[in-house]
Design an enzyme around this catalytic site. Sequence first.
Site, PDB file in Angstrom:
ATOM      1  N   CYS A 161       0.984  -1.277  -0.004  1.00 29.68           N
ATOM      2  CA  CYS A 161       0.155  -0.047  -0.329  1.00 29.68           C
ATOM      3  C   CYS A 161       1.296   1.602  -0.117  1.00 29.68           C
ATOM      4  O   CYS A 161       0.603   1.965  -0.314  1.00 29.68           O
ATOM      5  CB  CYS A 161      -0.959   0.113   1.202  1.00 29.68           C
ATOM      6  SG  CYS A 161      -0.333  -0.469   3.007  1.00 29.68           S
ATOM      7  N   HIS A 168      -1.310   6.809   3.972  1.00 25.35           N
ATOM      8  CA  HIS A 168      -0.191   6.982   4.212  1.00 25.35           C
ATOM      9  C   HIS A 168       0.495   7.605   3.744  1.00 25.35           C
ATOM     10  O   HIS A 168       0.359   8.291   1.976  1.00 25.35           O
ATOM     11  CB  HIS A 168       0.180   5.340   3.558  1.00 25.35           C
ATOM     12  CG  HIS A 168      -0.276   4.100   3.989  1.00 25.35           C
ATOM     13  ND1 HIS A 168      -0.203   4.074   5.633  1.00 25.35           N
ATOM     14  CD2 HIS A 168      -0.029   3.157   3.896  1.00 25.35           C
ATOM     15  CE1 HIS A 168      -0.948   2.872   5.719  1.00 25.35           C
ATOM     16  NE2 HIS A 168      -0.174   1.986   4.825  1.00 25.35           N
TER      17      HIS A 168
HETATM   18  P1  NAP Z   1      -7.879  -7.820   8.190  1.00 24.08           P
HETATM   19  O1  NAP Z   1      -9.006  -6.606   8.700  1.00 24.08           O
HETATM   20  O2  NAP Z   1      -7.011  -8.956   9.342  1.00 24.08           O
HETATM   21  O3  NAP Z   1      -8.701  -9.251   7.713  1.00 24.08           O
HETATM   22  C1  NAP Z   1      -8.141 -10.430   7.745  1.00 24.08           C
HETATM   23  C2  NAP Z   1      -9.042 -11.434   6.291  1.00 24.08           C
HETATM   24  O4  NAP Z   1      -7.987 -13.288   6.268  1.00 24.08           O
HETATM   25  C3  NAP Z   1     -10.763 -11.262   6.870  1.00 24.08           C
HETATM   26  O5  NAP Z   1     -11.473 -11.314   6.420  1.00 24.08           O
HETATM   27  C4  NAP Z   1     -10.528 -13.035   8.307  1.00 24.08           C
HETATM   28  O6  NAP Z   1     -11.358 -13.200   7.641  1.00 24.08           O
HETATM   29  C5  NAP Z   1      -9.750 -13.555   6.785  1.00 24.08           C
HETATM   30  N1  NAP Z   1      -9.039 -14.749   7.451  1.00 24.08           N
HETATM   31  C6  NAP Z   1      -7.740 -14.859   8.489  1.00 24.08           C
HETATM   32  N2  NAP Z   1      -7.168 -16.298   8.512  1.00 24.08           N
HETATM   33  C7  NAP Z   1      -8.471 -16.857   8.061  1.00 24.08           C
HETATM   34  C8  NAP Z   1      -7.606 -17.909   7.774  1.00 24.08           C
HETATM   35  N3  NAP Z   1      -7.393 -19.243   8.010  1.00 24.08           N
HETATM   36  N4  NAP Z   1      -9.177 -18.533   6.205  1.00 24.08           N
HETATM   37  C9  NAP Z   1      -9.849 -18.111   5.691  1.00 24.08           C
HETATM   38  N5  NAP Z   1      -9.742 -16.012   5.611  1.00 24.08           N
HETATM   39  C10 NAP Z   1      -8.895 -15.876   7.077  1.00 24.08           C
HETATM   40  O7  NAP Z   1      -6.375  -7.817   7.419  1.00 24.08           O
HETATM   41  P2  NAP Z   1      -6.712  -6.228   6.401  1.00 24.08           P
HETATM   42  O8  NAP Z   1      -5.891  -5.059   6.728  1.00 24.08           O
HETATM   43  O9  NAP Z   1      -7.817  -6.306   5.388  1.00 24.08           O
HETATM   44  O10 NAP Z   1      -5.495  -6.912   5.227  1.00 24.08           O
HETATM   45  C11 NAP Z   1      -6.107  -8.201   3.684  1.00 24.08           C
HETATM   46  C12 NAP Z   1      -4.636  -8.976   3.244  1.00 24.08           C
HETATM   47  O11 NAP Z   1      -5.046  -7.041   2.278  1.00 24.08           O
HETATM   48  C13 NAP Z   1      -3.462  -8.380   3.923  1.00 24.08           C
HETATM   49  O12 NAP Z   1      -2.524  -9.723   3.305  1.00 24.08           O
HETATM   50  C14 NAP Z   1      -2.740  -7.338   3.815  1.00 24.08           C
HETATM   51  O13 NAP Z   1      -1.441  -7.416   3.695  1.00 24.08           O
HETATM   52  C15 NAP Z   1      -3.007  -6.382   2.594  1.00 24.08           C
HETATM   53  N6  NAP Z   1      -3.012  -4.882   2.141  1.00 24.08           N
HETATM   54  C16 NAP Z   1      -4.207  -4.385   3.087  1.00 24.08           C
HETATM   55  C17 NAP Z   1      -3.374  -3.194   3.576  1.00 24.08           C
HETATM   56  C18 NAP Z   1      -3.717  -2.074   4.465  1.00 24.08           C
HETATM   57  O14 NAP Z   1      -4.162  -1.058   3.990  1.00 24.08           O
HETATM   58  N7  NAP Z   1      -4.780  -2.539   5.449  1.00 24.08           N
HETATM   59  C19 NAP Z   1      -2.984  -2.501   2.043  1.00 24.08           C
HETATM   60  C20 NAP Z   1      -2.387  -3.264   1.138  1.00 24.08           C
HETATM   61  C21 NAP Z   1      -2.629  -4.989   1.612  1.00 24.08           C
HETATM   62  P3  NAP Z   1     -11.996 -13.130   9.737  1.00 24.08           P
HETATM   63  O15 NAP Z   1     -12.984 -12.451   9.701  1.00 24.08           O
HETATM   64  O16 NAP Z   1     -13.143 -14.683   9.136  1.00 24.08           O
HETATM   65  O17 NAP Z   1     -11.260 -13.969  10.646  1.00 24.08           O
END
Ligand code: NAP
Length: 351
Positions: free
Chosen positions: A150, A243
């Site tokens: 990001c 950011h």
């Molecule tokens: P998050 O809020 O922690 O969400 C994680 C998601 O993954 C939730 O839907 C969770 O489901 C699911 N998950 C976790 N463990 C799992 C499993 N064992 N099986 C299936 N689903 C599972 O994270 P996020 O910030 O949205 O980020 C998601 C991805 O995007 C990550 O790879 C992160 O590095 C990337 N990313 C994030 C951002 C940002 O600004 N946040 C920017 C760019 C990229 P449950 O709710 O059921 O636990």
Amino acid sequence: MQTKTPVAVLGGTGLVGQRLVQLLANHPWFEIREIGASERSAGKSYRDAVAWKLPTPLPAAAAQLTVKPVDPGQITAPVVFSALDAAVADVVEVLFAQDGRAVISNARSHRMAADVPLLVPEINASHLGVLAAQRQRQGGNGFIVTNPNCSVIGLCLALAPLVRERRLQRMVVTTLQAASGAGYPGVPALDLIDNVIPFIGGEEEKLEIEPQKIFGTVRDGRIEAVELLVSAHVHRVPVSDGHTLAVSAAFDRAVTPEQAESWMREFRAEPQSRSLPSAPDPAIVVLNEPDRPQPRLDRMAGGGMAVVVSKLRVCPVLGLKFEVLSHNTVRGAAGGTILIAELLKAEGLLP
Ligand code: NAP
């Protein structure tokens, strides 16, 4: 009226997944048919499974979907947006691609594979040329395309007009990254309020290796990185979204702040010329106020899809310096993957 392409959102309950659900709710080309998440959420309605954190109402059509496990046997949509934790995405995204799906991912898992595009549609749409090689390696008609980190997206988009004119050689980048970048619930409030944390696991490394691939070229079904030295310092700050990056860059020939400003203001690329639905125009908003950009005021520029640049000035060490702001869950994640999907659709690579 043309029918919309059915899509699934994996990790739909997380912060990036919620942005996808929000941004896809009234999308002209795509329609969310399925949402996948962990066993904690599977079997519940999306309304019950999600802790909705966005200021707009939970879209009614998504609210009534039953969350499914992230299993290609249970999720049938031909196009899959992945907002999964990397630990899960490692395996799951490959399974979906091998099952013939187009996977567009926010996770870091497959970003650096030489036959997986690390795509910023304004910069390296030509990298889609490696998909034939990827399909051959993985077997089947599916594929994975990834969104960069990001912070890297905002950095590279701001640099793109300069890279068209000069060879970028070295840069130093210092980030001030929002709390939402850590997902939900993310960094504990008591660690972050009234504080700055000079550590985000793996983030400096991503800033130091992803730009070379993004600005790289395709040869024999592989993306070859350009030569570029990057030194990154990262910080988590108590900002909700957006950011900020302080950038100093050296080019093979001098770039004046005036040249940089005019190249950035004039910058148009494929998403703009093809009028893709999520393409910001302009992609780069240049501000002249010395106290901008500010996350609260500027992160929604271009609907959160534009990057905001300000304070273009001479750097006594490297030549040129400036500030960049981009919205981490819109341009840096969900919106970025939707723009990639729009490019894929325009290229005839999606149903
Ligand atoms: P998050 O809020 O922690 O969400 C994680 C998601 O993954 C939730 O839907 C969770 O489901 C699911 N998950 C976790 N463990 C799992 C499993 N064992 N099986 C299936 N689903 C599972 O994270 P996020 O910030 O949205 O980020 C998601 C991805 O995007 C990550 O790879 C992160 O590095 C990337 N990313 C994030 C951002 C940002 O600004 N946040 C920017 C760019 C990229 P449950 O709710 O059921 O636990």
